[in-house]
Design a protein around this motif. Structure first.
Motif, PDB file in Angstrom:
ATOM      1  N   HIS A 319       0.848  -1.204   0.000  1.00 50.63           N
ATOM      2  CA  HIS A 319       0.000   0.000   0.000  1.00 50.63           C
ATOM      3  C   HIS A 319       0.876   1.244   0.000  1.00 50.63           C
ATOM      4  O   HIS A 319       1.844   1.325   0.754  1.00 50.63           O
ATOM      5  N   ASP A 340       5.828   2.493   7.456  1.00 52.41           N
ATOM      6  CA  ASP A 340       4.464   2.081   7.085  1.00 52.41           C
ATOM      7  C   ASP A 340       3.900   3.067   6.066  1.00 52.41           C
ATOM      8  O   ASP A 340       3.306   4.046   6.438  1.00 52.41           O
ATOM      9  N   ASN A 341       4.029   2.903   4.793  1.00 50.71           N
ATOM     10  CA  ASN A 341       4.589   1.759   4.141  1.00 50.71           C
ATOM     11  C   ASN A 341       5.442   2.226   2.959  1.00 50.71           C
ATOM     12  O   ASN A 341       5.365   1.672   1.873  1.00 50.71           O
ATOM     13  N   GLU A 374      -5.206   1.639   2.315  1.00 52.40           N
ATOM     14  CA  GLU A 374      -5.074   0.492   3.217  1.00 52.40           C
ATOM     15  C   GLU A 374      -5.425   0.917   4.630  1.00 52.40           C
ATOM     16  O   GLU A 374      -6.103   0.217   5.366  1.00 52.40           O
ATOM     17  N   ASP A 402       4.130  -5.052   3.808  1.00 52.12           N
ATOM     18  CA  ASP A 402       3.632  -3.925   4.595  1.00 52.12           C
ATOM     19  C   ASP A 402       4.591  -3.721   5.761  1.00 52.12           C
ATOM     20  O   ASP A 402       4.471  -4.359   6.795  1.00 52.12           O
TER      21      ASP A 402
HETATM   22 ZN   LIG Z   1       0.740  -0.536   6.570  1.00 53.82          ZN
END
Ligand SMILES: [Zn+2]
Length: 556
Positions: A319, A340-341, A374, A402
């Motif tokens: 994502h 992230d991410n 996401e 991820d």
């Molecule tokens: Zn994530």
């Protein structure tokens, strides 16, 4: 031709032969420097935290498309590198939120936020449920493969169902119930609301408990506060329950007391096979006002067409989105989402570079899919999964990233959802070739398998593998790694301070990506369709799908 020449010369020119090894060439295309470069761009303040439908999205999508184009990859969606994802943004007005329960012995009101969180997924500016009969439906699960049906013999149409989070296997630790302590798909709130809607309930409430949910009430309250993105179906989500929500455990205890029931006893009963739903003889009312905004976001898709069977595809996903900017925050207001991410997205670009470094493409197609939204509930991946470019029965596997390993080389790699599919065997072989080993998810009860994008594909039957960073650090060991990870969760996870750190050691991420490459390369050059393991929730769906795909054409 070149290969046979290479073999003849093997004794004379070992180095030349090694560099001509296509897999080695691909591996060497993945480097710490490359990852660091992409991460720094994606996680820079200029990208504004990469919120869907924001100027940060424009920058991110432009960057990804440029990178894929430069690598010579083809547009993954017809003549486009993007897939438009229509999203609706629903923002509840907290001051309008009312929730009340009436019984013969009196009535209770629950405060929005600290006692109850609720919302509607329907695209309506006003929603209300009035005087709806309440039923305790245990875990709210219908799971034929585990011989379980909490809705057996009860009609909940128009009623309000109250249920527990997680599943009976977790509650009892009994390995013969569901999958024991490991959370199944049926344990997740997403499933429970969907099942309640299928049963025709007007409202569905889950009783929060920190252990079985995997997170404290603050996460429930925080996650469902403010604007909520949602995908909209042809029914404008009118097939969802009018009201979905959570109650704190304390609020639920008072509710059950009002009903003259003991929540502790009912919880125990709900975990026993043959549990029967219990009418609470209470009536539920709730109402809420919303503002609704339609927005559009993009998935980014780049394709390496297969050499022999281009209609079959292996998909890598990550994502690209994160949480954007919160101007109300003092100081740093940009959620850079470096780990992230940006790391996973950088990994996707690195894998794209590795595959395009091969002298010829694999037999099957490889799709690099950077999905949006996401963080709002796996929405971009869910949209692709239900509006796929390649049909599910021709999609061999999904490999999802991820959050990559930024702590350096590890002896292990973690498989979230270990035991679900035959893709574990591919991962094990690839890890062994690196002299490493697989570690099953150390916290299967938290249901991480259901909390990133691969799950959107699992739900439509496609075997999906989610690898996470290992913890057995080559020089520091496991304890050190766990402490560092806990520190990240505590200080940086979903906070503006999730920023690129030049001290990150990306050598472990490179190893993991080479492992990801090996898995995808083998799948893309094979003819196998690995399946879900026998007795797992998505197996029956995949079997049907593949049977249709391989059925001989019927004569008219
Ligand atoms: Zn994530």
């Amino acid at each position: 031709m070149r290969l046979s020449l290479c073999c003849i010369l093997i004794g004379l020119l070992p180095l030349a032969c090694q560099t001509a090894d296509p897999i080695r060439t691909a591996h060497e295309a993945i480097t710490p420097e490359l990852l660091a470069e992409h991460i720094q761009v994606l996680a820079s303040d200029a990208f504004l935290g990469r919120a869907p439908a924001s100027p940060g999205e424009e920058k991110t999508v432009t960057y990804l498309v440029e990178q894929f184009q430069t690598l010579g990859l083809r547009p993954g969606n017809g003549d486009r590198y993007t897939q438009e994802v229509p999203l609706s943004e629903i923002t509840a007005d907290p001051s309008s939120a009312q929730m009340e329960v009436r019984g013969r012995r009196g009535r209770l009101q629950f405060r929005y936020g600290d006692e109850a969180m609720f919302w509607t997924k329907r695209l309506v500016s006003d929603v209300s449920v009035t005087g709806s009969d309440m039923v305790f439906v245990g875990y709210g699960i219908v799971a034929p493969e585990y011989g379980w049906n909490d809705y057996a013999g009860v009609d909940v149409r128009g009623k309000t169902v109250v249920m527990l989070v997680n599943d009976p296997g977790y509650a009892t630790g009994d390995s013969t119930l569901f999958t024991g302590r490991a959370m199944t798909y049926y344990g997740r709130w997403t499933y429970k609301f969907e099942e309640a809607a299928r049963q025709g309930a007007a409202a569905a409430l889950i009783i929060h408990e920190t252990g079985p949910a995997g997170y404290p009430w603050a996460v429930v309250e925080g996650s469902w506060s403010g604007p909520q993105f949602t995908l909209v179906n042809a029914q404008q989500n009118r097939d969802r329950c009018a009201i979905e929500g959570w109650l704190t455990y304390e609020a639920a205890q008072r509710l059950f007391e009002l009903a003259g029931q003991d929540l502790t006893q009912l919880k125990a009963a709900a975990a026993r096979p043959g549990f029967q739903a219990v009418p609470l003889n209470l009536r539920f009312s709730a109402s809420l006002r919303n503002t609704i905004r339609e927005v559009r976001s993009q998935n980014v898709l780049a394709l390496l067409p297969g050499r022999e069977r281009p209609d079959e595809v292996v998909i890598y996903t990550a994502h690209w989105d994160h949480l954007g900017v919160d101007p109300s925050l003092p100081g740093d207001s940009i959620y850079n989402g470096a780990l992230d991410n940006a790391t996973g997205t950088a990994g996707l670009l690195a894998l794209a570079r590795a595959f395009t470094a091969l002298p010829e493409p694999p037999a099957r197609s490889v799709l690099f899919l950077a999905v949006t939204a996401e963080e709002q509930g796996l929405l971009g991946s869910a949209y692709y999964a239900t509006h796929p470019v390649f049909p599910p029965e021709k999609t061999v596997a999904v490999l999802n990233m991820d959050g990559l390993n930024v702590l350096g080389p590890m002896r292990d790699v973690t498989v979230i959802g270990y035991g679900l599919s035959e893709l574990d065997d591919y991962a094990a072989a690839a890890a062994e070739a690196q002299g490493r080993y697989l570690r099953p998810d150390p916290e299967p009860e938290k249901g991480y398998y259901y909390r990133s994008d691969h799950f959107s594909f699992a739900r439509v039957g496609i075997p999906a593998l989610y690898l996470d960073a290992g913890i057995d650090h080559v020089t520091h060991g496991s304890e050190w790694t766990l402490a560092r990870r806990a520190e990240y969760v505590e200080r940086h996870y979903h906070k503006p301070s999730d920023e690129y750190d030049p001290a990150w050691d990306l050598r472990g991420a490179v190893e993991d990506l080479r492992l990801f490459f090996d898995i995808g390369y083998r799948l893309a050059n094979g003819t196998d369709f690995p399946n879900w393991r026998e007795g797992t929730p998505f197996r029956a769906l995949r079997d049907r799908q593949r049977a249709q795909a391989t059925a001989p054409p019927t004569t008219p």
